[in-house]
Enzyme design. Sequence first.
Site: not given
Length: 386
Positions: A230-231
């Site tokens: 997740l970024h």
Amino acid sequence: MKNFVIHFIAGARPNFMKIAPIIKEMEKIRRGAMGDGGKQTKVNWGDRNLQVRIVHTGQHYDGNMSEIFFRELGIPAPDYNLEVGSGSHAEQTARVMVAFEKVILGDRPDLVVVVGDVNSTIACSLTAKKLGIRVAHVEAGLRSFDMDMPEEINRILTDRISDLLFVTEESGIRNLKNEGVPDDRVHFVGNVMIDTLLRNLERIETGEWQPSDEVLELFCGIEEYAVLTLHRPSNVDREETFAPLWRAISDVGRRIPIIFPVHPRTRGKMEEFGLLVGNVRAIEPVGYMDMLWAVRGAKMVLTDSGGLQEETTVLGVPCITIRENTERPSTVEIGTNHLAGTDPEKIVSIAEKILEGKGKKSGIPPLWDGKAAERIVEILTESLGV
Ligand code: UD1
């Protein structure tokens, strides 16, 4: 003797696995051109010389975001490192442009090859094009139709000024046609990311590569697990969005262990918002081989990455994409990708479905066969072969 110079641009983590197979293929052609046992093309090189130069912009600079990929994928050390580092979009893009312009003026390449959709991609295309140098874009035509996504802006602008557009999936051909790009610039070649995946999967399956003791220890005693990445700024930059997503992820984490290599941006945001890792096993970013090994054995992947949607499709691993849209629709239409959006309940319910064995079964999109780089290099050299 005429020297042909090609620059290959790589700046951020997802670029490295895309340039790796093209550089390898290019090297074979170069050896062929020199009569050195490499591969011949339709082009008669005669007394012409071909030089391949790698330009690392330095957008990603941590060892585990950059150097490890060069090492594991056998990419030669960059000829130039622009060392631009992090910054706002304008700062980062501008720094790449100023530094790359100097390199171009010194080197006068005949062609600049950019990949993907990161800030380095648009910065280098724009710089080259304005100096009258031809640009080739690998992974052209992908569209999320979401202009809030910085990558969508980078994709559209890069495609608009590219001379050669290499497309990974059929939606890309349609999108470019709709935008009025002339057909003769567009080449449907397949997916270089999958070239890298297939080559390295074989290294894992034949036992040529094995995970480190550290990684084995991490997975020790776990039979089934999920992998999370997740970024994306739209998911992690604001607490109102990230906190409910994190609750959904923790909920899934109560049903299956989750391994989470944490991107530096996300780590910073978790600290800022006081989000506790809880039952999720957060680790530092891992290299390409450890990630492939982990994803290949996962029950499912939860992600907002672009590349992982494609990799899970080829590996037949169900993928929950935590985004409202995807620029890679073939992974949903043909592959294992479930486009979940960001509604926490929906994420949990899809995860439950997958855990009950009701995840999507995979087909492989056309031309994701490990030969995209070969096709690209054939077209690149022909286009240079005057
Ligand atoms: C970039 C790409 C994104 C891609 C992602 C993969 C753009 C617009 N975005 O996003 O498309 O999916 O890479 O990782 O180009 N940082 C470090 N060390 C590093 C690199 C970054 O600590 O080696 C930290 C810095 O705090 C930096 C932040 O991560 O400000 C974000 O890095 P940046 O390159 O701006 O964007 P990404 O979120 O990595």
